[in-house]
Design an enzyme around this catalytic site. Structure first.
Site, short mmCIF file in Angstrom:
data_model
loop_
_atom_site.label_atom_id
_atom_site.label_comp_id
_atom_site.label_asym_id
_atom_site.label_seq_id
_atom_site.Cartn_x
_atom_site.Cartn_y
_atom_site.Cartn_z
N ASP A 44 -2.75 -4.88 -4.69
CA ASP A 44 -4.17 -5.24 -4.89
C ASP A 44 -4.97 -4.04 -5.40
O ASP A 44 -4.95 -2.97 -4.79
CB ASP A 44 -4.77 -5.71 -3.56
CG ASP A 44 -4.10 -6.96 -3.03
OD1 ASP A 44 -4.53 -8.06 -3.40
OD2 ASP A 44 -3.14 -6.84 -2.25
N ASP A 100 -4.82 2.91 -5.51
CA ASP A 100 -6.28 3.02 -5.56
C ASP A 100 -6.90 3.36 -4.22
O ASP A 100 -8.10 3.17 -4.01
CB ASP A 100 -6.88 1.71 -6.10
CG ASP A 100 -6.69 0.54 -5.13
OD1 ASP A 100 -5.67 0.52 -4.42
OD2 ASP A 100 -7.56 -0.35 -5.09
N ASP A 126 0.94 0.18 -6.17
CA ASP A 126 0.29 -0.57 -5.11
C ASP A 126 -0.04 -1.93 -5.72
O ASP A 126 -0.06 -2.08 -6.95
CB ASP A 126 -0.97 0.17 -4.66
CG ASP A 126 -1.77 -0.63 -3.65
OD1 ASP A 126 -1.18 -1.10 -2.66
OD2 ASP A 126 -2.99 -0.78 -3.86
#
Length: 221
Positions: free
Chosen positions: A9, A167, A7
């Protein structure tokens, strides 16, 4: 393991400081209390709409004025996309290790392509990134497995031989839905409603920091 997907960010790149700078300035411009940095940080993975909503909670997200503020936020971010943004500490060592082992790495993100490409260019990552899949490339975004399957196809590697790191619960769900081994980046921008018991996310591994992430990946190489 033959490839690694991240991923963007909060997993590969620490972008929060620039979002915090812009959102807090929007608060000052509006003349309201400045939103705490940590509150903004927890909303980064939810996207521009969620962050702008912190400044304009009274507006519906489909209100034309809200959409103008959202576009202003995106324009400000795009113009100064990497003022305080960089790879998470230790992440470049991980990427170099993968590159030395000739294991391609790429990105599957819900961040718009123009912003993703601008960010990668600003950090000199464009030529290093083997594949970039953004919302514009698919009909269904994460947690649907479609972007994961597209990335695997572009890499010509079976999904079950690719590790996905994220995250947010949708990252782990997307990876699992594509039969990819998953790693939860617990150092990232965990949403405020995230379970205190991160094992509830059902990721195959949990990395508390980039150093532990590196060790997990090394064990899978």
């Amino acid at each position: 393991m033959k490839a690694v997907l991240f991923d963007l960010d909060g997993t590969l790149i620490d972008t929060a400081a620039d979002f915090i700078r812009i959102i807090q300035q929007m608060c000052r411009d509006k003349g309201v209390d400045v939103v705490a940095a940590e509150t903004i940080r927890t909303q980064v993975s939810e996207g521009a709409r969620a962050m702008v909503k912190l400044v304009y909670p009274e507006l519906a997200v489909d209100d034309s004025l809200f959409l103008q503020h959202r576009q202003n936020f995106l324009d400000c971010y795009g113009a100064d996309i990497a003022v305080d943004t960089d790879l998470f500490q230790g992440m470049n060592d991980l990427l170099v290790d993968l590159e030395t082992q000739q294991i391609p790495w790429g990105i599957v993100t819900n961040k718009p392509r123009w912003l993703s490409e601008t960010l990668l260019q600003a950090l000199n990552l464009t030529d290093r990134c083997a594949v970039l899949v953004c919302p514009e490339d698919v009909k269904q975004t994460k947690p649907d497995p479609e972007p994961m399957f597209l990335a695997a196809s572009k890499l010509s590697i079976a999904p079950e031989q690719i590790v996905y790191i994220g995250d947010h619960p949708r990252d782990i769900d997307a990876g699992k839905n594509a039969n990819m081994p998953t790693i939860l980046a617990a150092y990232g921008y965990l949403p405020p409603n995230a379970s205190d018991d991160l094992t509830a996310w059902q990721a195959d591994y949990i990395a508390q920091d980039v150093q532990s992430l590196h060790k997990i990946i090394q064990s899978l190489m």
